[in-house]
Scaffold this active site. Structure first.
Site: not given
Length: 797
Positions: A293-295, A520, A536
């Site tokens: 997951t992105d932050k 990524k 995401n």
């Protein structure tokens, strides 16, 4: 540069002449849809059965079967229409907003309102909504893979042509629209939600079940046809009975049930601001067991504020914000730029007057934006971006450099991101002056920690992926109870032998920090070897990672090109929407599993019972019309299973073929045994008249079959977890209809007295408990087996 766009009046006239900027869908008419369904195999079989009834002078049967056929077609068309309308509404949520020059003002409008002659401005990641000509290019490159198949972006200069369906990879572009809608070279088709025609593994599984049941039906028909031919049955009568058995064995409601199950899930997710573009991804999502997951915007609130301003050298706080505001003015939609402008405004800092000469937007490689301007005093180059990048461009003494680096490290440990600003009067980004540093705050979402805990309990590993440095990543990992002791940076990855990476590497890592898009992509690709991976993103450079993931999410603030290709689009920020999507996908899985389990059990029971009675008694226990009525009465509860109340699986869901086979065999065999036993008692012991037996048998098969739904739909005891109101209503209605038919003799060989109705209901309810005991024993045996496996696994550790 001064442009002359259209006026509102001119745009309205153009819209009348050229129509909306969209490709009209070629939807078949109701008549065409009706004819397609009418010539489907099951419809043709029902039609054949009705014609055979007419040929044998069973006029009522002829009309009644036709009525049932038309009713089934109308229901199917109605449900498909609802699904089509739902998908259409979802498409509206994905409409692209375009920055356009109208009445000498830049405004945002729906892309479908664009007309030839409009002047539009696009930035990196935006889909080109119409054909046009570039009239201003700032380091613009365009991906035209959708047109030519060429994956590498092409640079675009002034006067170059661009086409609808491609998208900007880098830079900014001002484009004059030349063609829209049907007149474009390609057509704006990227934003259509995939229809239900694309079959997922679950749908293919159900179709394979359908084929299997059809084969069983055909084998039974062959056996019975031989037996009854020797009993001097007429050819027409035999053919009618054979057709009715095929109709009973084939799941007529399959397309309708699958459409409803998926439609129900999609609409429930839409209410929670989750738009599903690839419907079959819902099944993939039910199997997801690892999330990268992105932050920003997912774990944080995506409400960036400037916490503090730290000027350097001879510059003041006002200077830092003035120069940062000049750079920020080129992209007012960027949350960091918005924060800079809001901070300057809140401190009542007068902006510098300037004329823009050139602008290079930030991207994942440059990690900075570069603005060249003329002010009232001089020409300036202003660079704004990642401190470590800006520091390399600046000429500063060692003490200032050490202080600057220490401040960045100190702020990172507190969880703050930083943005550096530098300027030069020279012609290149070198020997620049360090103006200052801005600390950026993006508060963690209140639900982030609890949702991550929920995902873990649900069998889904979670690891954060961020471009921030190790200190920031560690601080956020600590706040979210992720493993802050293992933060893997890009430098660490570059030193790692990727061949030695295993599943534990991903599960034990709290966060990947300082990660570039290509990193990524490699992480998702490697994780797929061990997990079903969801990921995401929000930027155009996240596109490769999202494409390679099993399920790709585009977050709320994602660029349009990413939303156009992601499996699922989130219309609100936060990780809780991902949780909602996972829960709904598992509900879809459970509903489909229940449907398949019930369908197999019912077909076993009906086909095998009739076959055994045919072999040993040389008779059909039901008339052809009764078999058809049972099949269609069964369809109503089965359709209602699309809206059943189900408990979400605690772990990622996969089709357990063995469990389904065992359960369906138990349910089916219990049904066969109790059906044969009742038949034997009525015929051989009580010597009940044959027409009464047939009617009672019809009622028994209907009632006990629908009682099975209460047992099959839950792993718990049936009386502890009832189905949804829709299922209870459907089963109650069909059982009432069947009971009424039996009592009145309508469509039956004879009417039966009330005491036989009570006996049949009591018999069915008793055997329902036997089925429940069989389910309970199978569950205990299975759990014991699972416990042994777990003990073996634990002993290996």
């Amino acid at each position: 540069m001064k442009y002359s766009g259209l006026t509102s009046h001119q745009a309205e006239e153009q819209l009348k002449s050229y129509g909306f900027n969209e490709i009209p869908e070629k939807n078949p008419s109701i008549a065409i849809k009706f004819l397609k369904k009418l010539i489907s195999p099951i419809s043709l079989m029902l039609l054949a059965a009705s014609l055979l009834s007419l040929y044998t002078n069973k006029i009522f049967d002829f009309y009644f079967i036709l009525f049932l056929l038309l009713l089934n077609l109308v229901i199917a068309l109605w449900q498909e229409s609802k699904a089509d309308n739902a998908i259409k509404k979802l498409n509206e949520n994905l409409a692209q907003k375009i920055k356009v020059l109208r009445d000498d003002k830049w405004i945002y409008i729906d892309s479908r309102l664009l007309v030839p002659g409009d002047i539009i401005e696009l930035s990196s990641g935006e889909v080109i909504p119409a054909d046009g000509e570039v009239i201003e290019s700032n380091h613009t490159s365009v991906n035209e893979a959708a047109l030519s198949g060429e994956s590498l972006p092409k640079d675009k200069a002034v006067h170059d042509k661009v086409y609808s369906g491609s998208f900007l990879v880098t830079g900014l572009a001002v484009i004059k629209v030349s063609a829209t809608g049907v007149n474009t070279n390609f057509g704006n088709t990227l934003f259509s939600v995939e229809g239900v025609s694309r079959k997922s593994l679950l749908e293919k599984d159900i179709l394979s079940i359908s084929k299997f049941l059809t084969i069983i039906s055909i084998i039974s028909i062959i056996i019975l046809s031989v037996i009854f031919s020797l009993q001097n049955f007429s050819t027409l009568e035999l053919l009618t009975l054979d057709l009715s058995l095929v109709i009973a064995g084939i799941p007529i409601s399959l397309p309708t049930v699958m459409t409803l199950i998926i439609e129900s899930g999609v609409l429930n997710l839409a209410k929670k601001n989750v738009i599903v573009r690839r419907l079959s991804s819902l099944e993939d999502l039910s199997n997801v067991n690892f999330l990268l997951t992105d932050k920003t915007g997912t774990l944080t609130q995506n409400k960036i504020t400037i916490q503090n301003v730290y000027p350097y050298n001879q510059f003041a706080l006002d200077d830092v914000l003035k120069y940062a505001s000049i750079s920020a003015s080129s992209d007012s939609n960027n949350p960091i730029d918005q924060a800079v402008l809001e901070k300057a405004q809140s401190l009542h800092i007068d902006p510098l007057k300037f004329t823009k000469i050139d602008f290079i937007p930030a991207d994942s490689e440059r990690k900075r934006s570069t603005m060249t301007v003329n002010t009232s005093k001089n020409k300036l180059i202003i660079s704004t971006g990642a401190p470590q990048i800006i520091l390399k461009l600046c000429k500063i003494d060692r003490k200032t450099k050490e202080d600057f680096s220490a401040k960045i490290e100190s702020l990172a440990k507190e969880g703050f991101r930083t943005l550096a600003v530098s300027i030069t009067e020279g012609s290149k980004e070198e020997s620049m002056q360090l103006v200052g540093l801005l600390s950026l705050s993006d508060t963690l979402r209140e639900d982030a920690k609890s949702v991550i805990q929920f995902l873990r309990k649900s069998g889904i590993g979670v690891t954060m992926v961020t471009g921030d440095n190790r200190a920031i990543a560690a601080q956020i990992a600590h706040s979210l109870s992720l493993n802050e002791e293992k933060i893997v940076t890009k430098e660490d990855l570059d030193k790692t032998n990727w061949e030695n990476i295993n599943s534990s590497f991903f599960l034990n890592t709290g966060a990947f920090a300082e990660i570039l898009p290509e990193d990524k992509f490699k992480l998702v690709q490697k994780a797929k070897k061990f997990f079903t991976v969801a990921s995401n993103g929000d930027g155009i450079n996240d596109l490769p990672a999202l494409k390679v993931a099993n399920v790709g999410f585009a977050v709320k603030n994602a660029v349009t090109a990413l939303k156009a290709t992601a499996d699922i689009v989130l219309l609100s920020n936060g990780i809780s929407v991902i949780k909602d999507a996972i829960i709904e996908s598992r509900k879809i899985f459970e509903r489909t599993f229940t449907y398949s389990l019930y369908r197999i059990s019912e077909s076993y029971r009906l086909i095998i019972t009739i076959t055994i009675l045919g072999i040993f008694y040389k008779i059909y226990p039901l008339t052809a019309l009764q078999i058809i009525v049972i099949a269609l009465l069964n369809d109503i509860p089965m359709i209602s299973l699309a809206f059943d109340r189900v408990k979400t699986a605690a772990h990622p869901s996969k089709i357990d073929f063995k469990q389904r086979f065992i359960l369906s065999t138990i349910f089916g065999m219990v049904g066969v045994f109790n059906s044969l036993t009742l038949f034997f008692i009525m015929k051989n012991i009580l010597h009940v008249d044959w027409p009464i037996i047939q009617t009672a048998y019809f009622l028994k098969l209907t009632v006990s079959g629908h009682m099975l739904i209460f047992v099959a739909h839950t792993k718990e005891k049936w009386f502890k977890y009832f189905p949804s109101k829709e299922v209870i209503l459907a089963t109650s209605l069909t059982q009432l209809v069947a009971t009424t038919f039996a009592l009145t003799g309508f469509l039956m060989p004879a009417k039966i007295p009330l005491y036989w109705v009570i006996i049949v209901w009591g018999w069915s309810f008793m055997w329902m408990q036997v089925t429940e005991i069989g389910k309970d024993l199978q569950s205990k045996f299975r759990n014991r087996g699972n416990l042994k496996v777990e003990n073996i696994e634990l002993s290996k550790i």
